[in-house]
Design an enzyme around this catalytic site. Structure first.
Site, short mmCIF file in Angstrom:
data_model
loop_
_atom_site.label_atom_id
_atom_site.label_comp_id
_atom_site.label_asym_id
_atom_site.label_seq_id
_atom_site.Cartn_x
_atom_site.Cartn_y
_atom_site.Cartn_z
CD GLU A 139 8.79 0.39 7.16
OE1 GLU A 139 8.84 0.67 5.94
OE2 GLU A 139 8.15 1.06 7.98
CB ALA A 171 -2.51 1.69 3.66
CB ALA A 200 -0.90 0.01 1.23
#
Length: 191
Positions: free
Chosen positions: A88, A13, A9
């Site tokens: 990440e 989000a 996203a």
């Protein structure tokens, strides 16, 4: 058969929140999980993974040199790891994505990766590009632009709120440095 998942996203989000909820669900059932995040993102301080709504957890930190398969597989052999969750994930190298795929394929451990699809210029991150190419399942999480449309772009801004169009692909920051926008408003802000 375990799978490699990519939840992607724009900024804001709820990627980290969704990851932490998935981790909670596994642990609530008495299952062991492993959480990972990029060492380059040290904003969480003692909480390696931290969501904007206040949820947080400790996690292993990977660098570009980390062999994800070598770091995880022996621990799975010592006691089953039910799931590996990576926050990440855009910062993974191509080799690390393949190592995580190997973990799913050979060790039968589900791997759930969460990350940005694109950078502030609209280009793919290396880790995201490989995940988009080889993940068994692609799940888009939704963010909202100020106009109400789906936000799919990450606009980098300077300290005055003006669009930044040049610079290094990676610059760690939150709402002070990035704004999630629809493509139309992203393009207008960069014009």
């Amino acid at each position: 058969m375990a799978k490699l998942y990519f939840y992607y996203a724009s900024m804001n989000a709820g990627k980290s929140t969704t990851l932490l909820q998935a981790d909670f669900n596994y642990r609530e059932r008495g299952m062991t999980t492993m959480l990972w995040t990029a060492a380059v993102d040290d904003r969480g301080g003692e909480h390696a993974i931290e969501s904007r709504i206040g949820l947080h957890a400790q996690a292993h930190r990977f660098t570009p040199e980390t062999d994800m398969y070598a770091a995880i597989a022996p621990l799975h052999g010592a006691g089953p790891v039910a799931c590996v969750l990576v926050d990440e994930a855009q910062f993974l190298t191509a080799a690390q994505v393949w190592q995580l795929a190997r973990l799913a394929d050979e060790a039968n451990v589900p791997v759930l990766c969460y990350g940005l699809r694109t950078d502030f210029r609209g280009g793919l991150f290396p880790g995201s590009a490989v995940l988009l190419g080889i993940a068994d399942s692609l799940i888009e999480l939704k963010a909202v632009c100020h106009c109400g449309r789906k936000a799919i772009m990450n606009l980098r801004v300077d300290e005055t709120g003006r669009a930044v169009i040049d610079g290094a692909q990676t610059e760690i920051g939150g709402n002070d440095r990035y704004v999630a926008l629809c493509r139309k408003h992203f393009s207008e802000a960069r014009a």
